[in-house]
Design an enzyme around this catalytic site. Structure first.
Site, PDB file in Angstrom:
ATOM      1  N   GLY A  59      -6.138 -47.375 -13.492  1.00 26.73           N
ATOM      2  CA  GLY A  59      -4.939 -47.697 -12.717  1.00 26.73           C
ATOM      3  C   GLY A  59      -4.513 -46.566 -11.798  1.00 26.73           C
ATOM      4  N   ALA A  60      -3.445 -46.850 -11.010  1.00 31.39           N
ATOM      5  CA  ALA A  60      -2.923 -45.842 -10.083  1.00 31.39           C
ATOM      6  C   ALA A  60      -2.474 -44.596 -10.858  1.00 31.39           C
ATOM      7  CB  ALA A  60      -1.759 -46.429  -9.296  1.00 31.39           C
ATOM      8  N   PRO A  97       0.907 -63.292  12.961  1.00 29.35           N
ATOM      9  CA  PRO A  97       2.314 -63.624  12.674  1.00 29.35           C
ATOM     10  C   PRO A  97       2.687 -63.337  11.217  1.00 29.35           C
ATOM     11  CG  PRO A  97       1.119 -65.514  13.606  1.00 29.35           C
ATOM     12  CD  PRO A  97       0.117 -64.443  13.405  1.00 29.35           C
ATOM     13  N   ARG A 127     -12.274 -56.191 -18.049  1.00 28.45           N
ATOM     14  CA  ARG A 127     -12.750 -56.263 -16.658  1.00 28.45           C
ATOM     15  C   ARG A 127     -13.425 -54.973 -16.212  1.00 28.45           C
ATOM     16  NH1 ARG A 127      -7.587 -58.509 -16.614  1.00 28.45           N
ATOM     17  NH2 ARG A 127      -6.624 -56.483 -16.299  1.00 28.45           N
ATOM     18  N   CYS A 176       9.823 -43.079 -13.125  1.00 35.27           N
ATOM     19  CA  CYS A 176       9.544 -42.103 -12.062  1.00 35.27           C
ATOM     20  C   CYS A 176      10.819 -41.663 -11.318  1.00 35.27           C
ATOM     21  CB  CYS A 176       8.547 -42.685 -11.066  1.00 35.27           C
ATOM     22  SG  CYS A 176       8.786 -44.442 -10.753  1.00 35.27           S
ATOM     23  N   HIS A 206       8.416 -40.711  -3.841  1.00 32.50           N
ATOM     24  CA  HIS A 206       9.722 -41.381  -3.879  1.00 32.50           C
ATOM     25  C   HIS A 206      10.783 -40.431  -3.297  1.00 32.50           C
ATOM     26  CE1 HIS A 206       8.083 -44.535  -6.199  1.00 32.50           C
ATOM     27  NE2 HIS A 206       8.706 -44.390  -7.349  1.00 32.50           N
ATOM     28  N   LYS A 260      17.205 -48.927 -15.641  1.00 42.62           N
ATOM     29  CA  LYS A 260      16.420 -47.820 -16.220  1.00 42.62           C
ATOM     30  C   LYS A 260      17.031 -46.490 -15.789  1.00 42.62           C
ATOM     31  CE  LYS A 260      12.098 -50.401 -15.757  1.00 42.62           C
ATOM     32  NZ  LYS A 260      10.888 -50.522 -14.916  1.00 42.62           N
ATOM     33  N   ARG A 269      11.389 -46.666 -24.266  1.00 41.15           N
ATOM     34  CA  ARG A 269      12.257 -45.584 -23.763  1.00 41.15           C
ATOM     35  C   ARG A 269      13.642 -45.525 -24.391  1.00 41.15           C
ATOM     36  NH1 ARG A 269      10.734 -46.586 -17.550  1.00 41.15           N
ATOM     37  NH2 ARG A 269       8.629 -45.737 -17.660  1.00 41.15           N
ATOM     38  N   GLN A 317      11.619 -45.995  -2.583  1.00 37.26           N
ATOM     39  CA  GLN A 317      10.466 -45.810  -3.456  1.00 37.26           C
ATOM     40  C   GLN A 317       9.146 -46.254  -2.821  1.00 37.26           C
ATOM     41  OE1 GLN A 317      13.253 -46.820  -7.303  1.00 37.26           O
ATOM     42  NE2 GLN A 317      11.070 -46.897  -7.683  1.00 37.26           N
TER      43      GLN A 317
HETATM   44  P1  NAP Z   1      -2.247 -50.459 -12.082  1.00 41.93           P
HETATM   45  O1  NAP Z   1      -2.741 -49.642 -10.963  1.00 41.93           O
HETATM   46  O2  NAP Z   1      -2.067 -51.913 -11.888  1.00 41.93           O
HETATM   47  O3  NAP Z   1      -3.222 -50.238 -13.347  1.00 41.93           O
HETATM   48  C1  NAP Z   1      -3.078 -50.928 -14.548  1.00 41.93           C
HETATM   49  C2  NAP Z   1      -3.974 -50.333 -15.614  1.00 41.93           C
HETATM   50  O4  NAP Z   1      -3.754 -51.014 -16.835  1.00 41.93           O
HETATM   51  C3  NAP Z   1      -5.460 -50.485 -15.273  1.00 41.93           C
HETATM   52  O5  NAP Z   1      -6.174 -49.398 -15.789  1.00 41.93           O
HETATM   53  C4  NAP Z   1      -5.815 -51.755 -16.044  1.00 41.93           C
HETATM   54  O6  NAP Z   1      -7.162 -51.852 -16.362  1.00 41.93           O
HETATM   55  C5  NAP Z   1      -5.001 -51.529 -17.309  1.00 41.93           C
HETATM   56  N1  NAP Z   1      -4.845 -52.777 -18.023  1.00 41.93           N
HETATM   57  C6  NAP Z   1      -4.288 -53.928 -17.575  1.00 41.93           C
HETATM   58  N2  NAP Z   1      -4.405 -54.890 -18.520  1.00 41.93           N
HETATM   59  C7  NAP Z   1      -5.029 -54.329 -19.581  1.00 41.93           C
HETATM   60  C8  NAP Z   1      -5.451 -54.802 -20.849  1.00 41.93           C
HETATM   61  N3  NAP Z   1      -5.261 -56.068 -21.227  1.00 41.93           N
HETATM   62  N4  NAP Z   1      -6.078 -53.934 -21.697  1.00 41.93           N
HETATM   63  C9  NAP Z   1      -6.302 -52.666 -21.322  1.00 41.93           C
HETATM   64  N5  NAP Z   1      -5.930 -52.154 -20.123  1.00 41.93           N
HETATM   65  C10 NAP Z   1      -5.312 -52.980 -19.271  1.00 41.93           C
HETATM   66  O7  NAP Z   1      -0.854 -49.953 -12.627  1.00 41.93           O
HETATM   67  P2  NAP Z   1      -0.252 -48.452 -12.653  1.00 41.93           P
HETATM   68  O8  NAP Z   1       0.570 -48.242 -11.437  1.00 41.93           O
HETATM   69  O9  NAP Z   1      -1.316 -47.458 -12.977  1.00 41.93           O
HETATM   70  O10 NAP Z   1       0.775 -48.571 -13.832  1.00 41.93           O
HETATM   71  C11 NAP Z   1       0.397 -48.832 -15.150  1.00 41.93           C
HETATM   72  C12 NAP Z   1       1.644 -48.831 -16.031  1.00 41.93           C
HETATM   73  O11 NAP Z   1       2.182 -47.526 -16.083  1.00 41.93           O
HETATM   74  C13 NAP Z   1       2.772 -49.711 -15.478  1.00 41.93           C
HETATM   75  O12 NAP Z   1       2.624 -51.039 -15.893  1.00 41.93           O
HETATM   76  C14 NAP Z   1       3.992 -49.032 -16.003  1.00 41.93           C
HETATM   77  O13 NAP Z   1       4.344 -49.523 -17.281  1.00 41.93           O
HETATM   78  C15 NAP Z   1       3.575 -47.584 -16.096  1.00 41.93           C
HETATM   79  N6  NAP Z   1       4.113 -46.818 -14.954  1.00 41.93           N
HETATM   80  C16 NAP Z   1       5.061 -45.924 -15.209  1.00 41.93           C
HETATM   81  C17 NAP Z   1       5.605 -45.192 -14.206  1.00 41.93           C
HETATM   82  C18 NAP Z   1       6.715 -44.236 -14.486  1.00 41.93           C
HETATM   83  O14 NAP Z   1       7.645 -44.225 -13.763  1.00 41.93           O
HETATM   84  N7  NAP Z   1       6.657 -43.425 -15.481  1.00 41.93           N
HETATM   85  C19 NAP Z   1       5.191 -45.347 -12.895  1.00 41.93           C
HETATM   86  C20 NAP Z   1       4.187 -46.262 -12.643  1.00 41.93           C
HETATM   87  C21 NAP Z   1       3.665 -46.994 -13.703  1.00 41.93           C
HETATM   88  P3  NAP Z   1      -8.180 -52.774 -15.485  1.00 41.93           P
HETATM   89  O15 NAP Z   1      -8.570 -51.952 -14.299  1.00 41.93           O
HETATM   90  O16 NAP Z   1      -9.316 -53.023 -16.427  1.00 41.93           O
HETATM   91  O17 NAP Z   1      -7.437 -54.018 -15.118  1.00 41.93           O
HETATM   92  C1  3JM Z   2       6.846 -48.870 -13.495  1.00 43.55           C
HETATM   93  O1  3JM Z   2       3.944 -54.633 -16.766  1.00 43.55           O
HETATM   94  C2  3JM Z   2       4.799 -53.862 -17.190  1.00 43.55           C
HETATM   95  O2  3JM Z   2       5.370 -54.029 -18.267  1.00 43.55           O
HETATM   96  C3  3JM Z   2       5.089 -52.602 -16.412  1.00 43.55           C
HETATM   97  C4  3JM Z   2       6.186 -52.646 -15.419  1.00 43.55           C
HETATM   98  C5  3JM Z   2       6.416 -51.290 -14.783  1.00 43.55           C
HETATM   99  C6  3JM Z   2       7.205 -50.306 -15.380  1.00 43.55           C
HETATM  100  C7  3JM Z   2       7.756 -50.519 -16.754  1.00 43.55           C
HETATM  101  O3  3JM Z   2       8.780 -51.207 -16.890  1.00 43.55           O
HETATM  102  O4  3JM Z   2       7.152 -49.984 -17.681  1.00 43.55           O
HETATM  103  C8  3JM Z   2       5.829 -51.028 -13.543  1.00 43.55           C
HETATM  104  C9  3JM Z   2       6.051 -49.818 -12.914  1.00 43.55           C
HETATM  105  C10 3JM Z   2       7.432 -49.103 -14.738  1.00 43.55           C
HETATM  106  C11 3JM Z   2       8.301 -48.061 -15.337  1.00 43.55           C
HETATM  107  O5  3JM Z   2       7.919 -46.895 -15.305  1.00 43.55           O
HETATM  108  O6  3JM Z   2       9.381 -48.351 -15.825  1.00 43.55           O
END
Ligand code: NAP
Ligand code: 3JM
Length: 348
Positions: free
Chosen positions: A13-14, A181, A40, A129, A252, A223, A100, A156
């Site tokens: 993921g990101a 468009p 996947r 974040c 951000h 949050k 949290r 953000q």
């Molecule tokens: P993202 O780019 O969509 O990546 C999602 C990750 O989760 C990918 O590695 C994906 O794997 C994995 N995943 C999804 N479904 C899964 C499953 N069933 N089993 C195992 N792995 C799975 O999202 P992201 O931006 O990295 O964010 C991920 C999470 O981090 C968010 O949902 C959020 O809760 C948290 N987050 C927190 C902050 C913060 O402020 N602290 C900021 C951003 C995100 P695949 O590639 O195999 O699909």
């Molecule tokens: C940042 O799919 C989910 O439950 C994640 C949604 C999400 C969150 C969260 O609520 O954990 C996406 C991006 C966050 C976050 O850091 O709060």
């Protein structure tokens, strides 16, 4: 020195991608390192410290022998698998919102409340974040002058919504430049994957991050409100937030208005920020110096500028606070929690 066996959950993921890069340069003494994602991605390869590693599918037994698990694969995955990791002896640093506000889970920004790590029961939560960068900027002011009120508006970046959201913004931008468009642009994710309607973000500003909740606020706004009070251990601080997504890739920005308990000058706040751990002062209007999202990308610090008094409120101050949401806002804060715990001897 004890070796740390580390698992990264959501490694593709990101956030996970940034975690891998930071782990390559971490001060932690590494033993085994595992990269976990969904079915996947299982079998895909990536490079870590010059070696080829294979992504594995996340299953409960993935955590056998692991002592540190960094989770960023969404709240549902954390709910299901973080307890499995703890059961197998790992400490979990969770990036999602799932744990949290749990009173048994420390919510930590190391520069602010590292001491809370001592009370952990296996899971430590990484704040949102937008909350994290605001805490780095405000905690030194709160400690010295008291804090009674915070009103924040965020600007953000799209990387906070994940890889697919970034791709969606890039495609809409290409469509705009190709003079397609607007009603033909694809919008399937933003403002929020979990909601019904989707709108384009390119050349736009969307005042919705996460789904709507009580009293007209979104979850992202709640949050910021609730996490601020928990981290600062003060329910009496008045906090309100408006969270807005803008077409910036990473970094951000926040316009933060605060009221302090004691009167304070701009110069005093500048001196505090210049000295504060994790914060970087960028504040010289005479030279047009102020924090910018683009300049924050790839950096671990939180940049603070535009510090000025409210014209009508003696104890009112405005600040502009910027940080890389994928680093201090997510991956770096998580790894910093783990490194701090290691230094505090908190791994069994
Ligand atoms: P993202 O780019 O969509 O990546 C999602 C990750 O989760 C990918 O590695 C994906 O794997 C994995 N995943 C999804 N479904 C899964 C499953 N069933 N089993 C195992 N792995 C799975 O999202 P992201 O931006 O990295 O964010 C991920 C999470 O981090 C968010 O949902 C959020 O809760 C948290 N987050 C927190 C902050 C913060 O402020 N602290 C900021 C951003 C995100 P695949 O590639 O195999 O699909
Ligand atoms: C940042 O799919 C989910 O439950 C994640 C949604 C999400 C969150 C969260 O609520 O954990 C996406 C991006 C966050 C976050 O850091 O709060």
């Amino acid at each position: 020195m004890r070796k740390m066996n580390v698992a990264i959950v959501g490694a593709t993921g990101a956030v996970g991608t940034q975690m891998i890069k930071l782990l390559e340069n971490s001060s932690l003494p590494l033993g085994t390192v595992k990269f976990l994602a969904s079915k996947r991605s299982a079998g895909k390869q990536l490079s870590f410290k010059g070696e080829t590693k294979t992504i594995e599918e996340l299953v409960p037994d993935s955590f056998d022998g692991i002592n540190l698990a960094l989770f960023s694969a969404g709240g549902g995955i954390s709910a299901k698998f973080a307890p499995e990791a703890v059961k197998r002896g790992a400490v979990v640093v969770d990036n999602t919102s799932h744990f949290r506000m749990d009173p048994d889970v420390p919510l930590v920004v190391p520069e602010v409340n590292a001491a809370a790590l001592r009370n952990h029961q296996g899971i430590i939560a990484n704040p949102n974040c937008s909350t994290i960068q605001m805490m780095v900027a405000l905690e030194p002011i709160r400690k010295a002058y008291g804090l009674t009120r915070v009103i924040v508006s965020t600007y953000q970046a799209v990387s906070g919504a994940g890889n697919q959201a970034m791709e969606e913004l890039k495609q809409q931008t290409r469509d705009f430049l190709a003079e397609k468009p607007v009603n033909e642009w694809k919008a399937d994710i933003l403002p929020c994957g979990g909601d019904e309607k989707h709108y384009p973000l390119a050349f736009n500003a969307l005042p919705q991050i996460d789904v709507f909740s009580d009293e007209g606020y979104t979850n992202e706004e709640w949050k910021m409100i609730n996490e601020t009070k928990k981290i600062m251990e003060d329910d009496t601080i008045k906090v309100s937030a408006t969270c807005v997504r803008i077409p910036v890739m990473s970094g951000h920005s926040e316009s933060v208005y605060i009221e302090t308990e004691k009167a304070v000058t701009v110069a005093e706040i500048q001196a505090l920020i210049a000295d504060a751990p994790g914060a970087v002062l960028e504040d010289d209007p005479s030279q047009q110096i102020y924090p910018q999202a683009l300049n924050s990308v790839g950096k671990k610090g939180t940049f603070v500028g535009r510090i000025r008094k409210d014209p009508d409120e003696e104890k009112g101050i405005h600040l502009w606070v910027v940080s890389d949401n994928l680093l201090k806002g997510a991956a770096w804060n998580s790894l910093q929690i783990a490194e701090t715990m290691y230094e505090m001897n908190l791994f069994e």
